[in-house]
Design an enzyme around this catalytic site. Sequence first.
Site, mmCIF file in Angstrom:
data_model
loop_
_atom_site.group_PDB
_atom_site.id
_atom_site.type_symbol
_atom_site.label_atom_id
_atom_site.label_comp_id
_atom_site.label_asym_id
_atom_site.label_seq_id
_atom_site.Cartn_x
_atom_site.Cartn_y
_atom_site.Cartn_z
ATOM 1 N N HIS A 303 -3.819 2.948 0.938
ATOM 2 C CA HIS A 303 -4.228 1.565 1.248
ATOM 3 C C HIS A 303 -4.655 0.830 -0.021
ATOM 4 O O HIS A 303 -5.627 0.065 0.000
ATOM 5 C CB HIS A 303 -5.372 1.557 2.273
ATOM 6 C CG HIS A 303 -4.963 1.976 3.652
ATOM 7 N ND1 HIS A 303 -4.360 1.129 4.553
ATOM 8 C CD2 HIS A 303 -5.062 3.171 4.278
ATOM 9 C CE1 HIS A 303 -4.113 1.771 5.685
ATOM 10 N NE2 HIS A 303 -4.517 3.031 5.538
ATOM 11 N N ASP A 366 -8.034 7.511 4.894
ATOM 12 C CA ASP A 366 -7.093 7.652 6.010
ATOM 13 C C ASP A 366 -5.677 7.283 5.570
ATOM 14 O O ASP A 366 -5.479 6.574 4.586
ATOM 15 C CB ASP A 366 -7.519 6.774 7.190
ATOM 16 C CG ASP A 366 -7.484 5.294 6.848
ATOM 17 O OD1 ASP A 366 -7.831 4.945 5.702
ATOM 18 O OD2 ASP A 366 -7.125 4.488 7.716
ATOM 19 N N GLU A 367 -4.725 7.759 6.310
ATOM 20 C CA GLU A 367 -3.320 7.374 6.184
ATOM 21 C C GLU A 367 -2.812 7.420 4.736
ATOM 22 O O GLU A 367 -2.047 6.557 4.302
ATOM 23 C CB GLU A 367 -3.103 5.979 6.785
ATOM 24 C CG GLU A 367 -3.407 5.961 8.283
ATOM 25 C CD GLU A 367 -3.360 4.574 8.888
ATOM 26 O OE1 GLU A 367 -2.946 4.475 10.061
ATOM 27 O OE2 GLU A 367 -3.761 3.603 8.226
ATOM 28 N N ALA A 368 -3.234 8.446 4.002
ATOM 29 C CA ALA A 368 -2.769 8.621 2.617
ATOM 30 C C ALA A 368 -1.456 9.399 2.625
ATOM 31 O O ALA A 368 -1.337 10.471 2.013
ATOM 32 C CB ALA A 368 -3.838 9.339 1.796
ATOM 33 N N HIS A 369 -0.464 8.867 3.303
ATOM 34 C CA HIS A 369 0.787 9.588 3.527
ATOM 35 C C HIS A 369 1.595 9.763 2.250
ATOM 36 O O HIS A 369 2.457 10.653 2.189
ATOM 37 C CB HIS A 369 1.632 8.861 4.581
ATOM 38 C CG HIS A 369 0.922 8.624 5.873
ATOM 39 N ND1 HIS A 369 0.104 9.563 6.459
ATOM 40 C CD2 HIS A 369 0.897 7.535 6.705
ATOM 41 C CE1 HIS A 369 -0.387 9.083 7.597
ATOM 42 N NE2 HIS A 369 0.076 7.854 7.758
#
Length: 561
Positions: A303, A366-369
């Site tokens: 993000h 979060d969401e550190a893909h």
Amino acid sequence: MVTVRLHNTTVAKPRRRDPPVSQRRTLPLLLAPLLLVVAAGATSFAAAPAATQRAAEARPLGQVIPAPASVSEGGPSYTLTRRTRIKVEAGSPEARQIGTYLADILRPSTGYALPVSEWNDWDEWDGRGGIRLRLGSGADSLGDEGYTLESGQDGVTITAPKPAGLFHGVQTLRQLLPAAVEKDTVQDGPWTVAGGTITDAPRYGYRGAMLDVSRHFFTVAQVKRYIDQMALYKVNKLHLHLSDDQGWRIAIDSWARLATYGGSTQVGGGPGGYYTKADYQEILEYAASRHLEVVPEIDLPGHTNAALASYAQLNCNGVAPPLYTGTNVGFSSLCVPKAVTYDFVDDVVREIAEMTPGKYIHIGGDEAHSTSHDDYVAFMDKAQSVVGKYGKTVMGWHQLTGAKPVKGAVAQYWGLDKTPAAEKAQVAKAAKNGARLVLSPADRAYLDMKYDKSTPLGLSWAGYVEVDRSYDWNPQTYLPGAPAESVLGVEAPMWSETVSTNDHIEFMAFPRLPGIAEIGWSPASTHDWSKYKVRLAAQGPRFSALGIDYHRSSKVPWPEE
């Protein structure tokens, strides 16, 4: 279609400016509450005396939100008059500040002078009666936020060990008065408070609401308005999501382009914006005056497109990507191996820690893909140590538990009822090993989720979240295997992909936010949807008096206004 726009608002009891969201709904949604009432007949309103009481009747002491811990009703009521005064503890600037705050709320609607003055002899009155605000006086067992409220023919006395409790007691008093007390023009009384005693203290110490100012930027005035609405329901934490792919919203002197360039846009390509350090200080001070602690979040290592676009050296290839105005997630990542990444993290955390008096700094996670698992673990190890270095407690989204949470770290759980058991078990294991939890299940507490398929704003990836669903869960038992004592409390996040004005915030937050606040404050024994919806219905006129454009859910027997 709902037009997304940004505008300023005033703080002192502002009225609606834009056509409210509730007026943009489809005809079937508008008719739903009316059809529910017709189907149920007059008995629907007979079951909701607080929602339909005549102005001359005093609201029962228990008919407030959050539900008080203990209520003893009975005895003569007290009615405010032109002779009413507000008396505060002598020598207590905190009590005087709260007394002045109360007077500022009551004066416009009552038309009464309500002078605020100090009082030394609490055993004597001069015959005028009034509202007394006391600190201390043997109420230490109620903790930092508890209070007692005693009402009788001579007046109302609120007593608390600490200023926060006194402030919360004032919010209860507001709700015990007719809803018209919230208006900014003189209204007809009478202004009567039922007789009896409330003894109250919170179930959890952390009762939060998050506002995403990154996907759409909200001005200082807009944030203040939301703070005032949160305070009415005894919310005590404001989590500000200050950075994301679409915008960086806080000035950092050592990395100035983060705000001036990274903050120059938002979802849809609007002008964006950012808070100067003076702006941020203004928000902090305003929140503190309402006894809210600000929890700043810088989301890392994912993000981060706004940061990567601002400084090429933060990218592994040394090339800055363009600014981003879409809504996809998971595509950005800081360059974990680079030393400059940790110079950046250290500088940002240091400057935010210097500005922020609260104990928490939230580092996202979060969401550190786009970050490999090994890189994620390595990065979070270093980022957590930086937060500790500057004397703050680290918070992160629950993916932090997939790394190595430091002792005392707080994991904010945002999973769903249907989140895989292995992921829930990972969080529970971390809690057993000393991590603390704040619960924000997306299919219960996310205020940006649609109420139903006809809701003109919001998202639905977590499902539809009607008012009853957002209320019907128990933090103590929600996450299997997590020790009850590991739960610090609850938080209601508001993500802003589709939310860009105060009307939008209010339509999505109300009436769900008061329910989340009650889950965090009230004893579990008071949680009963059938009773709560009656108390919630009685809040409808108060929402309207405050200019809140709320969703008139068909689940609630709203009174006619």
